[in-house]
Design a protein around this motif. Structure first.
Motif, short mmCIF file in Angstrom:
data_model
loop_
_atom_site.label_atom_id
_atom_site.label_comp_id
_atom_site.label_asym_id
_atom_site.label_seq_id
_atom_site.Cartn_x
_atom_site.Cartn_y
_atom_site.Cartn_z
N PHE A 1 37.53 -50.28 16.01
CA PHE A 1 38.65 -50.05 16.92
C PHE A 1 39.70 -49.11 16.33
O PHE A 1 40.40 -48.41 17.08
N LEU A 2 39.81 -49.05 15.02
CA LEU A 2 40.69 -48.05 14.42
C LEU A 2 40.20 -46.64 14.74
O LEU A 2 40.99 -45.75 15.07
N THR A 3 38.88 -46.44 14.67
CA THR A 3 38.34 -45.11 14.96
C THR A 3 38.39 -44.78 16.44
O THR A 3 38.27 -43.61 16.82
N GLY B 1 35.90 -61.57 17.01
CA GLY B 1 35.92 -60.35 16.23
C GLY B 1 36.44 -59.13 16.97
O GLY B 1 37.34 -58.43 16.47
N PRO B 2 35.90 -58.81 18.15
CA PRO B 2 36.39 -57.62 18.85
C PRO B 2 37.88 -57.69 19.19
O PRO B 2 38.60 -56.70 19.02
N GLY B 3 38.35 -58.83 19.65
CA GLY B 3 39.77 -58.97 19.97
C GLY B 3 40.64 -58.78 18.74
O GLY B 3 41.67 -58.10 18.78
N LEU C 1 43.41 -55.73 18.10
CA LEU C 1 44.80 -56.07 17.82
C LEU C 1 45.27 -55.49 16.48
O LEU C 1 46.38 -54.99 16.37
N ILE C 2 44.41 -55.55 15.47
CA ILE C 2 44.79 -54.98 14.18
C ILE C 2 44.96 -53.47 14.30
O ILE C 2 45.86 -52.88 13.69
N LYS D 1 52.72 -53.06 16.49
CA LYS D 1 52.66 -54.44 16.98
C LYS D 1 51.43 -54.62 17.86
O LYS D 1 50.82 -53.64 18.32
N ALA D 2 51.08 -55.88 18.10
CA ALA D 2 49.96 -56.19 18.99
C ALA D 2 50.40 -56.03 20.44
O ALA D 2 51.46 -56.52 20.82
#
Length: 420
Positions: free
Chosen positions: A25-27, A390-392, A396-397, A405-406
């Motif tokens: 999710f960062l990418t 895991g995906p959530g 959020l991270i 923030k989330a």
């Protein structure tokens, strides 16, 4: 955390499902710029070497905690649709139920002689199609397609979830796929990279040092953001994290005949004569009167079965050092075989163990968010729902990193600073 567009070196510690979905999710975050941002995931052994590769893979809208489950369940469906998850990691919708049964005792040569439920010479398939047997199963409340249990064993059944609220993935394939997709998106995945220390002078992240276990050489990476996603190993890097380790054993079995798509939480009352078997290794431990193995039917005619946890063996250095107790695995095989001939007569494929991360705090877990140390985030303590959440957690991270923030869910109750 800062939301300015400066150069960032993001280091994720842990190659389980939380670390891999975080990298993914960062990418995929709109603010990610590979010209300005580096993303490095450090894993001490191999990707999905721990619980993320040896879990059941159950997904459920009725899981916990409720503030992150709906987001993560939705993301699972979206990821499967986008990346071919049905074929790539076994994503599918399933039924889930609670099954109560009385265990049966078999002689050691029942399988060889083809006996079933004490009826000499009767095959499993014919037993299941017998009208009297079907009537017993239906009287216990079992759906018609849940026909891979002994009619004499089953006492009751009630549904906990249906395909609108329950699904599954193969955890190893899902986790490794997330790592591969993150790598394709620009993240660097380093295995055999055992983190030894975090540098946080003036209460702010500056670097991470790790040992390459293949060469025994030490390396230090600059880090403006450190994400702790090391499951039960998180406490070794952040000592105030109230995360303990629970060892869990499981087996996978190829059933003697195909089984329908159900995840089952069982309650099995063992007979007083329930004893030893010689199919693999004789157990030296006394059995409790009631046992509660879980059974998850998987695609490709495989069943995942797990038992209760233990704290007999301390958490080892890495996932590669986890010890498997063959007797505990045999117990699981015997328990599920006492109520299902398809499982008893099937082929045992894998015997394994892993460690689950439990948060030892009144608020429960997981712990997701800022730690109070500048640039250090925590995403750990997901207990048995790591694959589900895991995906959530990863999404959020990524929001904490790039937006400060989330935004996708209200997770104030999971704030690590409340318990650190």
């Amino acid at each position: 955390m800062s939301t300015s567009p400066e150069q960032r070196n993001i280091v994720i510690i842990g190659g389980g499902i939380i670390g891999c979905t975080t990298a993914y999710f960062l990418t995929r975050h709109p603010s990610y710029d590979p010209a300005k941002h580096t993303i490095t995931l450090l894993e001490a052994s191999k990707i999905a070497g721990g619980a993320s590769g040896k879990a059941g893979g159950l997904l459920a809208l009725w899981a916990y905690p409720s503030n992150i489950v709906p987001l993560s369940y939705k993301l699972h469906a979206e990821l499967a649709a986008e990346h071919g998850g049905e074929k790539r990691w076994g994503y599918r919708r399933i039924h889930c139920g609670q099954l109560s049964a009385k265990g049966r005792v078999h002689s050691s040569n029942d399988k060889a002689n083809g006996t079933s439920d004490g009826v000499n010479g009767a095959s499993v398939s014919l037993q299941k199609r017998d009208k009297a047997a079907i009537g017993k199963l239906q009287a216990a409340g079992l759906p018609k397609d849940l026909n891979w249990f002994s009619p004499e064993a089953v006492q009751s059944y009630y549904e906990m979830g249906d395909p609108s609220t329950t699904a599954q993935v193969h955890p190893y394939h899902f986790t490794t796929s997330m790592a591969e997709l993150a790598s394709e998106g620009g993240a660097r995945i380093l295995t055999n990279a055992c983190v030894t220390s975090l540098s946080t002078p003036n209460n702010s992240a500056t670097s991470v040092t790790y040992t390459d276990t293949t060469t025994s050489t030490s390396h230090t990476l600059p880090a403006t953001t450190i994400i702790l996603a090391a499951g039960p190993w998180t406490q070794r890097l952040f000592p105030t994290a109230p995360i303990s380790a629970l060892r869990a054993h499981s087996v996978t079995i190829r059933p003697a005949s195909p089984i329908s798509a159900y995840a089952l939480f069982t309650e099995i009352a063992l007979p007083s004569t329930f004893g030893l078997t010689n199919t693999f290794q004789k157990s030296k431990r006394a059995h409790t009167k009631d046992v509660t193995p879980e059974i998850y039917a998987r695609p490709n005619n495989e069943a995942y079965c797990c038992g209760e946890g233990d704290t007999l063996v301390p958490l080892p250095a890495t996932t590669a050092d986890v010890q498997t107790d063959d007797a505990r695995c045999q117990d699981i095989i015997d328990y599920v075989g006492s109520i299902s001939d398809e499982l008893r007569d099937g082929e045992v494929l894998v015997r394994q163990a892993c460690y689950l991360p439990n948060v030892q705090a009144a608020s429960g877990g997981p712990l997701v968010g800022e730690t109070g140390v500048g640039g250090v985030l925590m995403a750990a303590g997901h207990t048995c729902w790591g694959i589900q959440n895991g995906p959530g957690t990863g999404k959020l991270i990524s929001e904490f990193v790039f937006e400060g923030k989330a935004r996708s869910a209200r997770i104030g109750g999971l704030d690590p600073r409340k318990v650190l």
